[in-house]
Write an enzyme that holds these catalytic residues in place. Structure first.
Site, PDB file in Angstrom:
ATOM      1  N   SER A  53       0.790  -1.227   0.000  1.00  0.00           N
ATOM      2  CA  SER A  53       0.000   0.000   0.000  1.00  0.00           C
ATOM      3  C   SER A  53       0.819   1.272   0.000  1.00  0.00           C
ATOM      4  CB  SER A  53      -0.963   0.001   1.190  1.00  0.00           C
ATOM      5  OG  SER A  53      -0.296  -0.324   2.382  1.00  0.00           O
ATOM      6  N   HIS A  59      -5.394  -3.221  -2.859  1.00  0.00           N
ATOM      7  CA  HIS A  59      -5.023  -2.281  -3.924  1.00  0.00           C
ATOM      8  C   HIS A  59      -4.975  -2.916  -5.309  1.00  0.00           C
ATOM      9  CE1 HIS A  59      -4.116   0.809  -0.971  1.00  0.00           C
ATOM     10  NE2 HIS A  59      -3.602  -0.167  -0.257  1.00  0.00           N
ATOM     11  N   LYS A  62     -11.618   0.907  -1.795  1.00  0.00           N
ATOM     12  CA  LYS A  62     -10.616   1.462  -2.708  1.00  0.00           C
ATOM     13  C   LYS A  62     -11.176   1.479  -4.127  1.00  0.00           C
ATOM     14  CE  LYS A  62      -7.434   1.056   0.867  1.00  0.00           C
ATOM     15  NZ  LYS A  62      -6.973   0.126   1.863  1.00  0.00           N
TER      16      LYS A  62
HETATM   17  C1  LIG Z   1      -6.845  -0.053   3.265  1.00  0.00           C
HETATM   18  C2  LIG Z   1      -6.249  -1.377   3.535  1.00  0.00           C
HETATM   19  C3  LIG Z   1      -6.794  -2.221   4.494  1.00  0.00           C
HETATM   20  C4  LIG Z   1      -7.887  -1.772   5.423  1.00  0.00           C
HETATM   21  O1  LIG Z   1      -9.093  -1.704   4.779  1.00  0.00           O
HETATM   22  P1  LIG Z   1     -10.243  -0.764   5.389  1.00  0.00           P
HETATM   23  O2  LIG Z   1     -11.470  -1.223   4.734  1.00  0.00           O
HETATM   24  O3  LIG Z   1      -9.845   0.630   5.027  1.00  0.00           O
HETATM   25  O4  LIG Z   1     -10.239  -0.975   6.868  1.00  0.00           O
HETATM   26  C5  LIG Z   1      -6.267  -3.486   4.626  1.00  0.00           C
HETATM   27  N1  LIG Z   1      -5.237  -3.889   3.861  1.00  0.00           N
HETATM   28  C6  LIG Z   1      -4.645  -3.079   2.969  1.00  0.00           C
HETATM   29  C7  LIG Z   1      -3.492  -3.578   2.165  1.00  0.00           C
HETATM   30  C8  LIG Z   1      -5.128  -1.790   2.782  1.00  0.00           C
HETATM   31  O5  LIG Z   1      -4.547  -0.982   1.911  1.00  0.00           O
END
Ligand SMILES: *Cc1c(COP(=O)(O)O)cnc(C)c1O
Length: 388
Positions: A179, A207, A239
């Protein structure tokens, strides 16, 4: 000695001194290539809305009509009476899309990761995580009761050495796309290694889901992996899908096991049904409009060529996450502030989110950007960059 107020004050003071103090922006608009903060418009290069779906009219309309039918709150947890038809349809659609037998919704990615790891693992097991894994995976592994080991980033040989001496059931956990770096895990090599050592592979594709692979299934599709190579596939909806929540996809046994024993699944209110309905619409757009992924890929290539010509410190990322390595935390903040004065929103990412000395500007691109937006960004970076 000192109580909580003194302790908190000391933490804040330390953060300020080290240039690590964090501030929140307050947006007065929806997500998009242009956002409004404090009455001023900014070009937005820090959102994870990779496909531009967070404010898509079809997604918004589906949300609105589902809210009219199902109301706003889900009213209870899934196992009590909070599981509604949109939740169920979304789980079935996600299972089909990822080629798995079943999928299970969680309220957030953080909850999903912590919940999956703490219910699958127990004392006597071994869990191996890439050291750059998302905080939710690291926290989940640490609190799971299993023997927790990190391995150096993307280092398959180092992992192999660790697996050879591991005791008990083994699980290997990685981000599909990292990320804060934007690079991808060597999934094919990891899958082979896991097969050889009889370990389960869990991929967090927050992602990659919606963005990578020919159909947008994500990192596992891009790597050409069989479903059986990744027994635990997790991704978020906040995302590329532009909504909120997360899911895990896998076998009947995995999903039913989580429903029965994952405390993070059981003891929390279900997502609003309208969010599930909006996510279904977003998933349809992922399927129907491959041009979003293609356009995003062109923007990524355009940005990298331009940044290279300017001699900017690109990292080895082919994804929508294109960080520029700065190093010093205060310097990264200074750059982010200067870019903001010029009308560009780009987050400075500092420790503890990334290792000390690797602070960076985390630029993210979206299918909602135009080529002109990317060119404007490059022009501004050329002006701001020589840092000292
Ligand atoms: C954003 C993210 C999460 C957390 O997800 P949320 O729904 O925002 O709690 C978990 N793993 C990765 C790799 C992320 O980028």
């Amino acid at each position: 000695m000192g109580g909580f107020p003194e302790r908190l004050a000391a933490v804040l003071e330390q953060r300020r001194k080290e240039g690590l103090f964090r501030h929140r922006l307050t947006l007065e608009s929806s997500q998009g290539p242009v956002v409004c903060v404090n009455g001023r418009q900014y070009l937005n290069f820090c959102s994870n809305d990779y496909l531009g779906l967070a404010a898509h009219p079809r997604v918004v309309e589906r949300f609105r009509s589902a809210a009219a039918q199902y109301g706003v709150g889900s009213g209870a947890s899934h196992l009590v009476c909070g599981h509604s038809a949109p939740h169920h349809q979304l789980e079935e659609a996600l299972a089909e899309f990822t080629g798995r037998a079943r999928a299970l919704l969680f309220s957030s990615g953080y909850m999903a990761n912590a919940g999956i790891l703490s219910s699958l693992l127990q004392r006597g097991d071994s869990v191996f995580e890439d050291r750059l894994n998302h905080a939710s995976l690291l926290d989940g592994g640490l609190h799971s009761g299993a023997r927790f080991q990190r391995f150096p980033h993307n280092d398959v040989s180092a992992l192999e050495v660790k697996l050879e001496s591991a005791q008990g059931p083994k699980m290997v956990v990685v981000d599909g796309v990292f990320s804060m770096d934007g690079d991808t895990a060597p999934l094919a090599a990891l899958a082979d290694l896991c097969t050889d050592h009889n370990a389960w592979l869990m991929v967090d594709d927050a992602h990659g889901f919606g963005v990578l692979g020919e159909r947008g299934v994500g990192s596992t599709e891009a790597a050409g992996l069989e479903v059986s190579c990744v027994p635990v596939l997790m991704a978020t909806l906040g995302k590329a899908l532009g909504t909120a929540g997360a899911f895990v996809a896998g076998s009947e046994l995995l999903i039913e096991g989580l429903i029965q024993q994952s405390r993070n699944y059981i003891y929390t209110t279900a997502l609003p049904p309208a969010v599930a309905a909006a996510s279904l619409e977003a998933l349809s757009l992922v399927r129907e409009e491959p041009w979003r992924r293609e356009h995003l890929a062109r923007l990524i290539a355009r940005f990298r060529v331009g940044a290279q010509q300017l001699g900017l410190p690109l990292m080895t990322s082919a994804s929508a996450i294109q960080p520029l390595l700065v190093g010093d935390a205060a310097l990264a903040v200074d750059l982010s502030n200067r870019l903001r004065e010029e009308g560009f929103l780009i987050g400075a990412i500092r420790p503890p989110t990334v290792p000390t000395g690797t602070s960076r500007l985390r630029i993210t691109l979206s299918a909602a950007h135009s080529e002109e937006h990317v060119d404007q960004l490059l022009e501004q970076l050329a002006v701001c960059w020589p840092v000292s």
